[in-house]
Design a protein around this motif. Structure first.
Motif, mmCIF file in Angstrom:
data_model
loop_
_atom_site.group_PDB
_atom_site.id
_atom_site.type_symbol
_atom_site.label_atom_id
_atom_site.label_comp_id
_atom_site.label_asym_id
_atom_site.label_seq_id
_atom_site.Cartn_x
_atom_site.Cartn_y
_atom_site.Cartn_z
ATOM 1 N N SER A 63 0.817 -1.208 0.000
ATOM 2 C CA SER A 63 0.000 0.000 0.000
ATOM 3 C C SER A 63 0.849 1.256 0.000
ATOM 4 C CB SER A 63 -0.917 0.021 1.229
ATOM 5 O OG SER A 63 -0.153 -0.023 2.414
ATOM 6 N N GLU A 64 2.157 1.134 0.367
ATOM 7 C CA GLU A 64 3.041 2.287 0.382
ATOM 8 C C GLU A 64 3.759 2.471 -0.945
ATOM 9 O OE1 GLU A 64 4.036 1.757 5.119
ATOM 10 O OE2 GLU A 64 5.593 1.443 3.625
ATOM 11 N N VAL A 65 3.589 1.540 -1.849
ATOM 12 C CA VAL A 65 4.233 1.617 -3.157
ATOM 13 C C VAL A 65 3.275 2.284 -4.129
ATOM 14 C CG1 VAL A 65 5.267 0.301 -5.026
ATOM 15 C CG2 VAL A 65 5.526 -0.471 -2.671
ATOM 16 N N PRO A 66 3.692 3.334 -4.887
ATOM 17 C CA PRO A 66 2.787 4.043 -5.796
ATOM 18 C C PRO A 66 2.072 3.101 -6.745
ATOM 19 C CG PRO A 66 4.902 5.154 -5.657
ATOM 20 C CD PRO A 66 5.053 3.855 -4.931
ATOM 21 N N LYS A 118 4.876 13.456 -9.633
ATOM 22 C CA LYS A 118 6.300 13.561 -9.330
ATOM 23 C C LYS A 118 7.038 12.441 -10.050
ATOM 24 C CE LYS A 118 5.793 15.753 -4.793
ATOM 25 N NZ LYS A 118 6.093 15.633 -3.341
ATOM 26 N N LEU A 119 7.661 12.772 -11.164
ATOM 27 C CA LEU A 119 8.347 11.750 -11.944
ATOM 28 C C LEU A 119 9.482 11.118 -11.150
ATOM 29 C CD1 LEU A 119 8.494 13.344 -15.508
ATOM 30 C CD2 LEU A 119 6.750 11.889 -14.516
ATOM 31 N N GLU A 120 9.982 11.842 -10.142
ATOM 32 C CA GLU A 120 11.043 11.284 -9.306
ATOM 33 C C GLU A 120 10.569 10.043 -8.550
ATOM 34 O OE1 GLU A 120 10.024 14.360 -9.328
ATOM 35 O OE2 GLU A 120 11.695 15.621 -9.977
ATOM 36 N N ASP A 121 9.245 9.911 -8.352
ATOM 37 C CA ASP A 121 8.700 8.785 -7.592
ATOM 38 C C ASP A 121 8.440 7.553 -8.457
ATOM 39 O OD1 ASP A 121 8.757 10.306 -5.305
ATOM 40 O OD2 ASP A 121 6.693 11.004 -5.505
ATOM 41 N N ILE A 122 8.590 7.684 -9.761
ATOM 42 C CA ILE A 122 8.375 6.528 -10.636
ATOM 43 C C ILE A 122 9.583 5.609 -10.524
ATOM 44 C CG2 ILE A 122 8.155 5.747 -13.023
ATOM 45 C CD1 ILE A 122 6.528 8.192 -13.630
ATOM 46 N N LYS A 123 9.377 4.456 -9.903
ATOM 47 C CA LYS A 123 10.480 3.526 -9.664
ATOM 48 C C LYS A 123 10.252 2.169 -10.315
ATOM 49 C CE LYS A 123 12.012 5.676 -5.334
ATOM 50 N NZ LYS A 123 11.151 6.838 -5.410
ATOM 51 N N HIS A 124 9.123 2.009 -10.981
ATOM 52 C CA HIS A 124 8.825 0.721 -11.622
ATOM 53 C C HIS A 124 8.385 0.964 -13.050
ATOM 54 C CE1 HIS A 124 7.273 -3.285 -12.376
ATOM 55 N NE2 HIS A 124 7.777 -3.685 -11.231
ATOM 56 N N VAL A 125 8.787 0.078 -13.924
ATOM 57 C CA VAL A 125 8.494 0.249 -15.345
ATOM 58 C C VAL A 125 6.998 0.268 -15.621
ATOM 59 C CG1 VAL A 125 8.582 -2.228 -15.880
ATOM 60 C CG2 VAL A 125 9.196 -0.544 -17.649
ATOM 61 N N ARG A 126 6.203 -0.376 -14.756
ATOM 62 C CA ARG A 126 4.746 -0.387 -14.976
ATOM 63 C C ARG A 126 4.168 1.026 -14.988
ATOM 64 N NH1 ARG A 126 4.795 -4.805 -11.142
ATOM 65 N NH2 ARG A 126 4.284 -6.787 -12.136
#
Length: 479
Positions: A15-18, A461-469
């Protein structure tokens, strides 16, 4: 650098993962292993699959084919999938053990060595083919032999998704072994984090079915990175985050649709060359690196570009602007930029470079100048065919500079549908009414345009994108 093997792995709930829709908590009093080891006598008898009986409380779900039930179980979080064995009968136990395996360490109620044993136990008991294996990159560092054994498990045959997720800290990058890529022929999604890719292994690899790839804090040479891209003939999305070991990314890919790049402080990356990407639609810079040299030779379907950075000292973060996109300029429809300071001259250059632009996201870092344009640019503006339909001004302060800048769109964008002001500071009725007067909204060029003032920031916040999905959402710049 030495670390104790039993160092706890920092875990976040899904739940803490975007973008996650996983349950907020996993109960710790019923671990997956407990359900898997439930004695036969504790499990009630029930009809065999297909019988359709409802007396055991399962209802008509028992009548579904085994293949469908197996898929349902495999889509559940790992611990919940294991608990289905307690629902009805022995056939649920059989289905759990033969269903496509969905093993995600985030979902398991254990830490440290207990977690290692639990994963080993699940893999040794599973007789089905693998759907997903998600573990921490921490395991590669502290339990390399165990991970090697996991990847050789029969339960991971035909694995579709393999993820080595970033740990909460950055260890010395271990070298990925050949067993790490043993399942490369069946993978459709792969995430590799906090490891080194030896040239001797990578340059002979082939990922015939891989569609989504994330490399996070990975050490890889420029030649090996090129080999990875070439070795993924059906690759559609690629995310490179804080990787090291190369100075240029060269892209030749027949199916690649989205590229996301985040440059870390240790990175030596200075350029991206899109040499042949006929399907490429999105090129996303997920940080605010200055001076990244972008060369686009062939990308005839590029529609979305961002986030560019503009400032008075360095100009745009992409060198060569505004002649940067001579081939694809007419295809770009969505653009996101960060400006320091706000500049009408810069935006008019954008309009010339991207004449078919429909969505423009502007993050204002400072105002600084008056942005007067009526006398200086009036004749030039009349020659422009401004096709913008949506403009977002983030960190809007309502200063004279901001107002003059926004009026460029209010009075000249004839196809405008929405102009959103994300106000920094107080956003009360008095401010809104004053801004409406200053902006001369009654004289707007587009009679159907809406003007929205909001305190909320809606820019992603593009900085928070950490997964390719997350690169494939409908609008990467909108929350």
């Amino acid at each position: 650098m030495e670390m104790e093997a039993a160092t706890p792995i920092p875990k976040k709930r899904r739940s803490e993962v975007p973008g996650s829709n996983q349950p907020e908590e996993i109960s710790s009093h019923e671990p997956a292993a407990a359900a898997m080891e439930a004695p036969e006598s504790d499990i009630r008898e029930s009809p065999t699959p297909g019988a359709g009986g409802a007396e055991d409380g399962v209802g008509h779900i028992s009548g579904l084919p085994d293949a469908v039930l197996g898929d349902i179980i495999s889509l559940l979080p790992t611990a919940e999938g294991a608990r289905t064995q307690t629902l009805a009968s022995r056939w649920w136990r059989r289905l759990w053990r033969s269903a496509p395996l969905n093993l995600d360490y985030y979902d398991l109620p254990a830490e440290g060595d207990v977690l290692i044993r639990l994963i080993s136990q699940i893999l040794s008991a599973d007789a089905g083919s693998g759907r997903q294996l998600c573990i921490s990159a921490h395991h590669l560092y502290h339990h390399a032999a165990t991970v090697d054994a996991w990847l050789r498990s029969a339960g991971l045959s035909n694995l579709q998704e393999l993820e080595f997720c970033c740990a909460g800290y950055r260890p010395v990058l271990p070298a990925a072994t050949a067993s790490t890529f043993r399942l490369s022929s069946s993978l459709r999604l792969a995430t590799f984090s906090q490891c080194r890719f030896p040239d001797s292994i990578i340059q002979v690899l082939h990922f015939p079915q891989l569609k989504q790839l994330t490399l996070g804090e990975v050490g890889i040479s420029e030649g090996s990175l090129q080999s990875v891209i070439v070795g993924c003939p059906v690759l559609e999305s690629m995310l490179l985050s804080h990787c090291i070991g190369f100075s240029c990314i060269r892209v030749c890919s027949p199916n690649l649709r989205t590229i996301g790049v985040r440059v870390g402080y240790r990175s030596k990356l200075v350029g991206i060359s899109i040499e042949d990407a006929p399907c490429l639609q999105r090129l996303l810079q997920l940080g605010l690196t200055r001076g990244l040299d972008i060369s686009i030779i062939s990308a005839p379907n590029l529609e979305t570009v961002g986030r560019l950075r503009y400032d008075d000292t360095y100009g745009f973060s992409f060198k060569g602007f505004p002649t940067l996109f001579p081939v694809v300029a007419h295809t770009v429809k969505t653009l996101s930029i960060v400006v320091v300071p706000l500049s009408v001259d810069m935006v008019l250059d954008l309009m010339c470079c991207f004449p078919c632009l429909e969505k423009l996201y502007i993050q204002i870092c400072s105002s600084g100048r008056k942005n007067l344009w009526r006398r200086k640019h009036q004749s030039h503006i009349k020659c422009l065919d401004i096709r913008l339909k949506k403009v977002v001004l983030a960190n809007y302060r309502g200063t004279l500079s901001d107002v003059n800048f926004a009026m460029l769109f209010v009075l000249n964008a004839k196809m405008l549908e929405l102009l959103r002001f994300e106000v920094q500071g107080c956003c009360d009725e008095e401010l809104i009414e004053r801004q409406r007067r200053l902006l001369q909204l009654g004289n707007r060029a587009s009679r159907g345009a809406r003007f929205v003032f909001t305190k909320n920031t809606c820019l992603r916040k593009l900085e928070d994108i950490k997964h390719v999905r997350y690169l494939s959402v409908a609008d990467p710049f909108e929350c």
